[in-house]
Motif scaffolding. Sequence first.
Motif, PDB file in Angstrom:
ATOM      1  N   ASN A   1       0.821  -1.209   0.000  1.00 41.49           N
ATOM      2  CA  ASN A   1       0.000   0.000   0.000  1.00 41.49           C
ATOM      3  C   ASN A   1       0.855   1.259   0.000  1.00 41.49           C
ATOM      4  O   ASN A   1       0.537   2.245  -0.676  1.00 41.49           O
ATOM      5  CB  ASN A   1      -0.931  -0.014   1.213  1.00 41.49           C
ATOM      6  CG  ASN A   1      -1.835   1.203   1.281  1.00 41.49           C
ATOM      7  OD1 ASN A   1      -1.593   2.132   2.048  1.00 41.49           O
ATOM      8  ND2 ASN A   1      -2.890   1.203   0.469  1.00 41.49           N
ATOM      9  N   SER A   2       1.949   1.235   0.744  1.00 38.20           N
ATOM     10  CA  SER A   2       2.835   2.403   0.809  1.00 38.20           C
ATOM     11  C   SER A   2       3.785   2.478  -0.377  1.00 38.20           C
ATOM     12  O   SER A   2       4.397   3.526  -0.603  1.00 38.20           O
ATOM     13  CB  SER A   2       3.656   2.367   2.101  1.00 38.20           C
ATOM     14  OG  SER A   2       4.535   1.248   2.108  1.00 38.20           O
ATOM     15  N   GLU A   3       3.923   1.379  -1.105  1.00 38.80           N
ATOM     16  CA  GLU A   3       4.901   1.260  -2.184  1.00 38.80           C
ATOM     17  C   GLU A   3       6.303   1.588  -1.670  1.00 38.80           C
ATOM     18  O   GLU A   3       7.058   2.360  -2.264  1.00 38.80           O
ATOM     19  CB  GLU A   3       4.533   2.158  -3.373  1.00 38.80           C
ATOM     20  CG  GLU A   3       3.259   1.710  -4.086  1.00 38.80           C
ATOM     21  CD  GLU A   3       2.989   2.481  -5.367  1.00 38.80           C
ATOM     22  OE1 GLU A   3       3.675   3.495  -5.620  1.00 38.80           O
ATOM     23  OE2 GLU A   3       2.088   2.073  -6.119  1.00 38.80           O
ATOM     24  N   SER A   4       6.629   0.969  -0.543  1.00 38.66           N
ATOM     25  CA  SER A   4       7.957   1.167   0.034  1.00 38.66           C
ATOM     26  C   SER A   4       9.022   0.605  -0.896  1.00 38.66           C
ATOM     27  O   SER A   4       8.891  -0.519  -1.404  1.00 38.66           O
ATOM     28  CB  SER A   4       8.052   0.481   1.402  1.00 38.66           C
ATOM     29  OG  SER A   4       7.220   1.116   2.340  1.00 38.66           O
ATOM     30  N   SER A   5      10.085   1.383  -1.097  1.00 37.54           N
ATOM     31  CA  SER A   5      11.179   0.929  -1.959  1.00 37.54           C
ATOM     32  C   SER A   5      12.263   0.232  -1.163  1.00 37.54           C
ATOM     33  O   SER A   5      13.173  -0.365  -1.738  1.00 37.54           O
ATOM     34  CB  SER A   5      11.778   2.115  -2.718  1.00 37.54           C
ATOM     35  OG  SER A   5      12.324   3.056  -1.808  1.00 37.54           O
ATOM     36  N   MET A   6      12.172   0.320   0.168  1.00 38.56           N
ATOM     37  CA  MET A   6      13.188  -0.288   1.030  1.00 38.56           C
ATOM     38  C   MET A   6      12.547  -0.741   2.330  1.00 38.56           C
ATOM     39  O   MET A   6      11.590  -0.146   2.815  1.00 38.56           O
ATOM     40  CB  MET A   6      14.301   0.726   1.327  1.00 38.56           C
ATOM     41  CG  MET A   6      15.345   0.232   2.322  1.00 38.56           C
ATOM     42  SD  MET A   6      16.638   1.448   2.623  1.00 38.56           S
ATOM     43  CE  MET A   6      17.474   1.417   1.041  1.00 38.56           C
TER      44      MET A   6
END
Length: 534
Positions: free
Chosen positions: A114-119
């Motif tokens: 949902n957050s589209e975290s890249s890390m």
Amino acid sequence: MAAFSYFTSSLEAWKMPNFTTFLDVNIHYFPVKRALVFPARNEYYTYRDLLNVVNRLGNGLKRLGVKKGDRVCVYLPSCPETLISYFATWRIGGVCVPANIILKKHEVTHIIRNSESSMVITNEQGYREVILPLKPEMPALRNVVIVGGKDIEGETVSWKSLVEESPSGLRAENCGFDDLCQLQYTAGTTGLPKSAMLTHGNWMAAVEAEGWVLGLSENDVYLGFYPMAHVGVSWGISVLKAGGTFIIMERFNLEEYLKLTAQYGVTVLSGMPPVLHTLVNSPPGTEDYFRTVRVVISGGGPLPQKVWEDFERRFRIPVANAYGLSETIVVGTAPSVTPKFTYLSKGYKSVGAPVGYCEVKIVDEKNPQEEKKPNEVGEIALRGPGVAKGYWRNPEATAEAFLLDGWFLTGDLGYLDEDGVLYVTDRKKDLIIMSGWNIYPAEVENVLLHHPKIADVAVFARYDERRGEIPAAAVVLKPGEKADEEDIISFARERLADYKVPRAIVFVDSIPRMGGWKTLRRVLREKYGGFPSK
């Protein structure tokens, strides 16, 4: 006109803050003073150490490609690395995404996707058990940093190598008051959690408000066990802002709690209703551990009047009974009872008056434009600089809770008295409606806790074909005590209006709570409520 526009836009850019610059300030005044202490590993960080490692990690994250606005998920237990990861991410203009280490695979998957975290920054266990199996389902995830582990070529980077190989010089990224710095996923007691969008300005408002509530100074030592993935970590950050010392407990344990309080001369204690209840019922002599303590914080749920009163009478330490939410960074925009103004507890019943720049009003649950009169129960609405920008990529939920005139509808029920002091009755979703009667679980629980044989209790809704819902109570008896259903119902009937009296009693070993503090009435309702499946 064009020149004036240029001037004002330039001025706005010049004024842009980054919340972490308080760390730069503090090294001038407290360079070798202990900022963070982690007794579990017998380690500490001075203020100079803390800024050094924050800068090194920030440079390391930039080297791995994290840019301003990128999301970094921090999936760690409560430890120094968690807080350092927050500061480093904020410092480079990134957006921190806390994920409680107790969350399971599908919950973490939702947060990262949902957050589209890249890390993701996690430990070896979090990587092996949760992140690694789910990586194919997370297309935006590019890097994983492992705390306490080694580099795995092509898969992860170790925290140790990332920090050691990065320089310590780093100026904080130029950020605006309204720039996003955190996605705080709500507790998720009613399904998948929503994500409150918190800003650098929200955090500034929060530490100022909390510093005032507690009267913080550089002389304070704070013992905190609130999960660092929760906004309750703000109390510890507020102590750091004041130049004090933050002692980190990974989780609450009474023996350790007492030992650390005495060992470090703690002045400010984290607490919550179950902890205060435990202390009230602790053996004689417990008071001796608290000789240096000047205030205890309580939050995360309604504090029963009896527990509050018994605690203050026994320990003679004021309780800062705080009301707040993830969406307001606790009391960033919310009321509280402060140690200097304990009369605002109104007989150990209220959560106090507004602090900082907070406004409070009570509105009709169905029509938020209609404001309630004093002593009329309705939905609590808050407005001020600590209120989040809205819910991440959820315009429907944002429009429902964040009104255009700045008011935030909390979903909590309560009332203001004639002096504008706030009383919280319950969560709106926890309200029990029986034949049109509104029953507030916390009110019934406060009465049942006076029963001499009851150690703990939670009131929840049970299905009734004729009346829709009826109140039921899950009861934990004190060790060695015996009681039957009628005994407890009779006790309640003598002290409550008939419609509020529980119609059923369930005896349990413990009350289900999220993170050990928020009562999960939903779990009791699902297990014992008997509601028809949809």
